[in-house]
Design an enzyme around this catalytic site. Structure first.
Site, mmCIF file in Angstrom:
data_model
loop_
_atom_site.group_PDB
_atom_site.id
_atom_site.type_symbol
_atom_site.label_atom_id
_atom_site.label_comp_id
_atom_site.label_asym_id
_atom_site.label_seq_id
_atom_site.Cartn_x
_atom_site.Cartn_y
_atom_site.Cartn_z
ATOM 1 C CG ASN A 1 -1.823 -1.267 1.203
ATOM 2 O OD1 ASN A 1 -2.101 -1.822 0.140
ATOM 3 N ND2 ASN A 1 -2.220 -1.723 2.383
ATOM 4 C CG ASP B 1 -2.349 3.223 2.981
ATOM 5 O OD1 ASP B 1 -3.153 2.338 2.629
ATOM 6 O OD2 ASP B 1 -1.439 3.022 3.827
ATOM 7 C CG HIS C 1 3.662 -1.715 -4.825
ATOM 8 N ND1 HIS C 1 2.535 -2.488 -4.772
ATOM 9 C CD2 HIS C 1 4.609 -2.506 -5.406
ATOM 10 C CE1 HIS C 1 2.780 -3.683 -5.310
ATOM 11 N NE2 HIS C 1 4.030 -3.716 -5.685
ATOM 12 C CB CYS D 1 17.124 14.941 -8.827
ATOM 13 S SG CYS D 1 18.076 14.452 -7.387
ATOM 14 C CB CYS E 1 21.640 13.179 -9.790
ATOM 15 S SG CYS E 1 19.963 12.551 -10.107
ATOM 16 C CB THR F 1 -2.166 -9.180 -0.653
ATOM 17 O OG1 THR F 1 -1.638 -9.034 -1.988
ATOM 18 C CG2 THR F 1 -1.639 -10.465 -0.037
ATOM 19 C CB SER F 2 -5.548 -10.205 -5.072
ATOM 20 O OG SER F 2 -4.597 -9.342 -5.706
ATOM 21 C CG ASN G 1 -8.276 -12.008 1.120
ATOM 22 O OD1 ASN G 1 -9.391 -11.509 0.967
ATOM 23 N ND2 ASN G 1 -7.265 -11.752 0.296
ATOM 24 C CB ALA H 1 -7.170 -6.142 7.564
HETATM 25 N N1 APR Z 1 -9.826 -7.273 5.071
HETATM 26 C C1 APR Z 1 -9.004 -8.200 4.501
HETATM 27 N N2 APR Z 1 -8.939 -8.413 3.158
HETATM 28 C C2 APR Z 1 -9.749 -7.656 2.385
HETATM 29 C C3 APR Z 1 -10.646 -6.694 2.903
HETATM 30 C C4 APR Z 1 -10.666 -6.514 4.313
HETATM 31 N N3 APR Z 1 -11.487 -5.613 4.901
HETATM 32 N N4 APR Z 1 -11.314 -6.119 1.856
HETATM 33 C C5 APR Z 1 -10.833 -6.674 0.734
HETATM 34 N N5 APR Z 1 -9.898 -7.614 1.045
HETATM 35 C C6 APR Z 1 -9.088 -8.442 0.138
HETATM 36 C C7 APR Z 1 -9.723 -8.797 -1.186
HETATM 37 O O1 APR Z 1 -10.443 -10.027 -1.076
HETATM 38 C C8 APR Z 1 -8.492 -8.951 -2.087
HETATM 39 O O2 APR Z 1 -8.032 -10.300 -2.102
HETATM 40 O O3 APR Z 1 -7.954 -7.667 -0.169
HETATM 41 C C9 APR Z 1 -7.416 -8.073 -1.425
HETATM 42 C C10 APR Z 1 -7.072 -6.833 -2.224
HETATM 43 O O4 APR Z 1 -6.483 -7.274 -3.423
HETATM 44 P P1 APR Z 1 -5.985 -6.170 -4.480
HETATM 45 O O5 APR Z 1 -7.043 -5.134 -4.637
HETATM 46 O O6 APR Z 1 -5.498 -6.904 -5.665
HETATM 47 O O7 APR Z 1 -4.783 -5.445 -3.720
HETATM 48 P P2 APR Z 1 -3.265 -5.910 -3.633
HETATM 49 O O8 APR Z 1 -3.143 -7.379 -3.496
HETATM 50 O O9 APR Z 1 -2.641 -5.079 -2.581
HETATM 51 O O10 APR Z 1 -2.718 -5.442 -5.080
HETATM 52 C C11 APR Z 1 -1.330 -5.394 -5.256
HETATM 53 O O11 APR Z 1 -1.695 -4.189 -7.315
HETATM 54 O O12 APR Z 1 -3.047 -2.555 -8.164
HETATM 55 C C12 APR Z 1 -1.764 -2.835 -7.785
HETATM 56 O O13 APR Z 1 -0.045 -1.476 -6.939
HETATM 57 C C13 APR Z 1 -1.335 -1.943 -6.657
HETATM 58 O O14 APR Z 1 -0.299 -2.466 -4.543
HETATM 59 C C14 APR Z 1 -1.307 -2.866 -5.457
HETATM 60 C C15 APR Z 1 -0.985 -4.199 -6.103
#
Ligand code: APR
Length: 258
Positions: free
Chosen positions: A111, A113, A128, A157, A160, A198-199, A223, A241
């Site tokens: 993330n 953020d 990231h 920059c 550099c 994370t997906s 998840n 989470a």
């Molecule tokens: N608690 C836990 N998991 C959750 C929640 C929650 N409240 N809400 C959603 N999720 C899960 C979803 O089921 C999904 O599997 O969080 C995951 C989010 O997946 P993505 O949106 O693909 O995010 P991420 O895995 O961080 O993506 C990686 O992809 O788009 C780019 O750079 C971006 O850092 C990001 C990267």
């Protein structure tokens, strides 16, 4: 769920070097939408062209002008608005205290953020990048921003003369070498990985989970739905989470009183 948290707390207790990897799901309860999955912003607006880095390099001034004039994808505008309003939730604070108590040794977050840092976590690798920071593409010099959006393209920059952009890693952009090195270092030391929200689809970040597994680490997935990581996880916990980290902190605290 209570039993599963107890089991996870035991694994954390027994681990030598536990690492947490978080994805967009970690910040959903802070009001920042995820990208994929049922509530994903790309599910809502459609998957964007994943060539933002080549767009930037072609014409940085136009890239910045588009951001100033909001002539950008709707999902970027929605993400930016949620980022400017987001605050850490109780799960971020619980994670920071779990790290302070040394149960967790580091956090690798996908993330941008910065909420883990705001919540007090220390050993955080923002694989990231961080949306409130600029970075030179040549020498990696980083500059923290007071607010989210510089209105005009930043100067070259000061060290550099290189091109400066948001620290956020764009699609097609290599993860800065120093960040990749420290992320891999954490993975190589880990014997337990807790992957939250994370997906597990975007490499090289998600690839670190498979590397950890191949090096003998236990994988715990937290998840709200199963992902491709579930197949190699030693434990899968269907949980949001925030409640996961709040419950884990309570369990670790109650154990430490025994
Ligand atoms: N608690 C836990 N998991 C959750 C929640 C929650 N409240 N809400 C959603 N999720 C899960 C979803 O089921 C999904 O599997 O969080 C995951 C989010 O997946 P993505 O949106 O693909 O995010 P991420 O895995 O961080 O993506 C990686 O992809 O788009 C780019 O750079 C971006 O850092 C990001 C990267």
């Amino acid at each position: 769920m209570k039993n599963k948290i107890k089991q996870i707390a035991q694994l954390v207790y027994k681990s030598k070097y536990a690492v947490v990897m978080t994805g967009a799901g970690m910040s959903v309860e802070s009001g920042i939408p995820p990208f994929r999955g049922t509530t994903g912003i790309w599910t809502k607006y459609g998957k964007p062209k994943l060539d933002s880095f080549s767009d930037f390099k072609k014409n940085p001034t136009k890239w910045w002008d588009d951001r100033r004039n909001l002539t950008i994808d709707k999902h970027i505008i929605e993400l930016r608005e949620s980022l400017t309003k987001a605050k850490p939730h109780d799960g971020h604070y619980s994670l920071a205290r779990i790290e302070k108590a040394r149960y967790i040794k580091s956090i690798i977050t996908q993330n941008i953020d910065g909420l883990d840092l705001v919540a007090g976590s220390k050993n955080v690798i923002e694989i990231h990048g961080n949306r409130k920071r600029l970075r030179c593409l040549e020498c990696n010099n980083r500059i923290d921003l007071e607010e989210y959006i510089p209105i005009y393209a930043p100067d070259p920059c000061e060290f550099c003369g290189g091109t400066v952009k948001f620290d956020t890693v764009l699609f097609g952009e290599p993860i800065p070498k120093d960040i990749m090195k420290s992320s891999r270092h954490e993975i190589d030391k880990s014997d337990l990985i807790i992957a939250v929200g994370t997906s597990a689809t975007v490499r090289p970040a998600s690839g670190l989970l498979w590397i950890a597994k191949s090096q003998g680490a236990k994988i715990i997935e937290v998840n709200i739905e199963k992902t491709k990581l579930t197949a190699i996880s030693d434990y899968y916990i269907k949980s949001k989470a925030k409640s996961f980290f709040v419950n884990l902190e309570d369990e670790l605290a109650s154990n430490s009183n025994h």
